[in-house]
Design a protein around this motif. Sequence first.
Motif, PDB file in Angstrom:
ATOM      1  N   GLU A 164       0.855  -1.182   0.000  1.00 42.32           N
ATOM      2  CA  GLU A 164       0.000   0.000   0.000  1.00 42.32           C
ATOM      3  C   GLU A 164       0.894   1.236   0.000  1.00 42.32           C
ATOM      4  O   GLU A 164       2.099   1.132   0.225  1.00 42.32           O
ATOM      5  CB  GLU A 164      -0.894   0.018   1.243  1.00 42.32           C
ATOM      6  CG  GLU A 164      -0.127   0.082   2.558  1.00 42.32           C
ATOM      7  CD  GLU A 164      -0.994  -0.029   3.799  1.00 42.32           C
ATOM      8  OE1 GLU A 164      -2.184  -0.400   3.659  1.00 42.32           O
ATOM      9  OE2 GLU A 164      -0.505   0.260   4.902  1.00 42.32           O
ATOM     10  N   PHE A 165       0.305   2.403  -0.253  1.00 40.80           N
ATOM     11  CA  PHE A 165       1.109   3.624  -0.225  1.00 40.80           C
ATOM     12  C   PHE A 165       1.320   4.037   1.224  1.00 40.80           C
ATOM     13  O   PHE A 165       0.599   4.846   1.807  1.00 40.80           O
ATOM     14  CB  PHE A 165       0.452   4.758  -1.007  1.00 40.80           C
ATOM     15  CG  PHE A 165       1.391   5.934  -1.186  1.00 40.80           C
ATOM     16  CD1 PHE A 165       2.426   5.867  -2.104  1.00 40.80           C
ATOM     17  CD2 PHE A 165       1.265   7.073  -0.416  1.00 40.80           C
ATOM     18  CE1 PHE A 165       3.312   6.928  -2.258  1.00 40.80           C
ATOM     19  CE2 PHE A 165       2.146   8.141  -0.568  1.00 40.80           C
ATOM     20  CZ  PHE A 165       3.169   8.067  -1.487  1.00 40.80           C
ATOM     21  N   GLY A 166       2.325   3.442   1.797  1.00 41.83           N
ATOM     22  CA  GLY A 166       2.724   3.705   3.166  1.00 41.83           C
ATOM     23  C   GLY A 166       4.097   3.089   3.354  1.00 41.83           C
ATOM     24  O   GLY A 166       4.610   2.413   2.458  1.00 41.83           O
ATOM     25  N   LEU A 167       4.695   3.305   4.494  1.00 41.12           N
ATOM     26  CA  LEU A 167       6.035   2.778   4.729  1.00 41.12           C
ATOM     27  C   LEU A 167       6.173   2.286   6.159  1.00 41.12           C
ATOM     28  O   LEU A 167       5.729   2.944   7.111  1.00 41.12           O
ATOM     29  CB  LEU A 167       7.096   3.856   4.456  1.00 41.12           C
ATOM     30  CG  LEU A 167       8.556   3.385   4.491  1.00 41.12           C
ATOM     31  CD1 LEU A 167       8.821   2.371   3.384  1.00 41.12           C
ATOM     32  CD2 LEU A 167       9.510   4.568   4.354  1.00 41.12           C
ATOM     33  N   ALA A 168       6.776   1.104   6.297  1.00 37.21           N
ATOM     34  CA  ALA A 168       7.173   0.562   7.599  1.00 37.21           C
ATOM     35  C   ALA A 168       8.433  -0.255   7.381  1.00 37.21           C
ATOM     36  O   ALA A 168       8.541  -0.989   6.384  1.00 37.21           O
ATOM     37  CB  ALA A 168       6.066  -0.304   8.194  1.00 37.21           C
ATOM     38  N   MET A 169       9.393  -0.139   8.293  1.00 36.16           N
ATOM     39  CA  MET A 169      10.650  -0.867   8.186  1.00 36.16           C
ATOM     40  C   MET A 169      11.033  -1.448   9.545  1.00 36.16           C
ATOM     41  O   MET A 169      10.824  -0.815  10.584  1.00 36.16           O
ATOM     42  CB  MET A 169      11.772   0.061   7.693  1.00 36.16           C
ATOM     43  CG  MET A 169      11.584   0.556   6.272  1.00 36.16           C
ATOM     44  SD  MET A 169      12.887   1.713   5.721  1.00 36.16           S
ATOM     45  CE  MET A 169      12.386   3.218   6.566  1.00 36.16           C
ATOM     46  N   HIS A 170      11.586  -2.654   9.516  1.00 38.54           N
ATOM     47  CA  HIS A 170      12.059  -3.316  10.728  1.00 38.54           C
ATOM     48  C   HIS A 170      13.571  -3.461  10.635  1.00 38.54           C
ATOM     49  O   HIS A 170      14.096  -3.869   9.598  1.00 38.54           O
ATOM     50  CB  HIS A 170      11.408  -4.695  10.872  1.00 38.54           C
ATOM     51  CG  HIS A 170      11.968  -5.513  11.993  1.00 38.54           C
ATOM     52  ND1 HIS A 170      12.936  -6.486  11.801  1.00 38.54           N
ATOM     53  CD2 HIS A 170      11.722  -5.501  13.333  1.00 38.54           C
ATOM     54  CE1 HIS A 170      13.239  -7.038  12.958  1.00 38.54           C
ATOM     55  NE2 HIS A 170      12.529  -6.466  13.903  1.00 38.54           N
ATOM     56  N   VAL A 171      14.269  -3.116  11.710  1.00 37.79           N
ATOM     57  CA  VAL A 171      15.724  -3.201  11.746  1.00 37.79           C
ATOM     58  C   VAL A 171      16.149  -4.155  12.856  1.00 37.79           C
ATOM     59  O   VAL A 171      15.730  -4.013  14.009  1.00 37.79           O
ATOM     60  CB  VAL A 171      16.369  -1.816  11.987  1.00 37.79           C
ATOM     61  CG1 VAL A 171      17.892  -1.936  11.947  1.00 37.79           C
ATOM     62  CG2 VAL A 171      15.883  -0.808  10.950  1.00 37.79           C
ATOM     63  N   GLU A 172      16.970  -5.121  12.475  1.00 36.99           N
ATOM     64  CA  GLU A 172      17.611  -6.007  13.445  1.00 36.99           C
ATOM     65  C   GLU A 172      19.112  -5.742  13.396  1.00 36.99           C
ATOM     66  O   GLU A 172      19.727  -5.822  12.328  1.00 36.99           O
ATOM     67  CB  GLU A 172      17.340  -7.472  13.125  1.00 36.99           C
ATOM     68  CG  GLU A 172      18.013  -8.442  14.095  1.00 36.99           C
ATOM     69  CD  GLU A 172      17.777  -9.899  13.726  1.00 36.99           C
ATOM     70  OE1 GLU A 172      18.532 -10.759  14.233  1.00 36.99           O
ATOM     71  OE2 GLU A 172      16.869 -10.171  12.919  1.00 36.99           O
TER      72      GLU A 172
END
Length: 398
Positions: free
Chosen positions: A114-122
């Motif tokens: 979708e037009f959105g952003l989420a990021m996960h950092v390990e």
Amino acid sequence: MAILSHKTSCSFAPGPQTGRSQFVCEDIDRRAVVCGGGAAAFSALLAGLLGSSKSVKAEGIAGSVPELDRVSVRVVTDSYQFAVAPSRKADSVDIQHFGWGIGTHPPGKTLVSEFGLAMHVESQRGGETRHILVDFGFTPEALNNNIELLGIDPALLDALVLSHGHYDHFGGLVGFLQRNKGKLRPQLPFYVGGEDCFCAREWTAPPVRGDFGVLDRKALEEAQLAVTYAEKSALVGDHGFTTGQIGQKSFEKLLSPSAMKIGLERGLGCNPERLTEAERTQATIPDQFRHELATAFNVKGRGLVVLTSCSHRGVVNAIQQAQAASGINKIHAVIGGFHLAPYQQEYLRQTITALKEINPNYIIPLHCSGEPFYELAKAEMPTKLLRAYTGTRFVFVS
């Protein structure tokens, strides 16, 4: 608990706007970063010192940003998915595409874009591992679905970061908190760049004008998050750091596609007393994104991996802010939205020229970067440009 440097002196002092007593640390080291990072206990301590306050302000400690052995950035939500893209290696970077999400059973669901952003950092440093979620996409349906399919455990999260107060970056947050009630760590730090992050917003740009939502303070409180104001650079999860508010020092222009409503209504919105004097006297003002944050990680021997999120204040400005905050000039990778879709070709070329001067090893445009920028960067910097989709993970190692 976070440990303060011998160059840092602390005391109680009245807050600059509210007059409420605050625990203030004055640092004399020009390369100081700001504490309140992954140490939830420190946030809880400050919350207690501030009495009934539900939020804390990150304060300064002396020292350099940590050197990390490994940083993995997973694109949890973005605009586009390509299920059959093969994983590959680009020099030192391992690029892992997710695919269909199928296994030993027939597929029941797949990733949602979708037009959105989420990021996960390990991130890893020696035997330490930290997990940080940066932004939350447009809907909880997409965020929760993707987190489950990607195998991200919310109970392991050490911090949450909201880059700015636009709905396509916080829309999935409340549903995520509700889905994971009782799983998240108590007093989990939730980083914002300023009070204006909480202002209700209207979208004023094409193609459609309308209500653009407001961050739900009550939901944050019910989830027992420690809302942590990081106007200045702040350690996050003891491994990464936020840039703090991003100055505008380059050629980049600020487009304001939204307007902020000043004030509180039924407990939602921004507290005028915590805004500038010029802002608090207005009802609605163009959004200047003073609260916007980028988040960065220092990979040992490689340089900074900078997550720009949306770059309303300019991708070059965001990178330069990360450099200034850390004292590290080398950029290993820049990943996120570059907010270049609205701009004309000449402006895109200026950006390409500036990025060439910065000379990152890798450029990974997401979200609002725009296809025209991607095509130009592909022609001008083909060995640096990497393509990402919803579910892609980039593994950077020392």
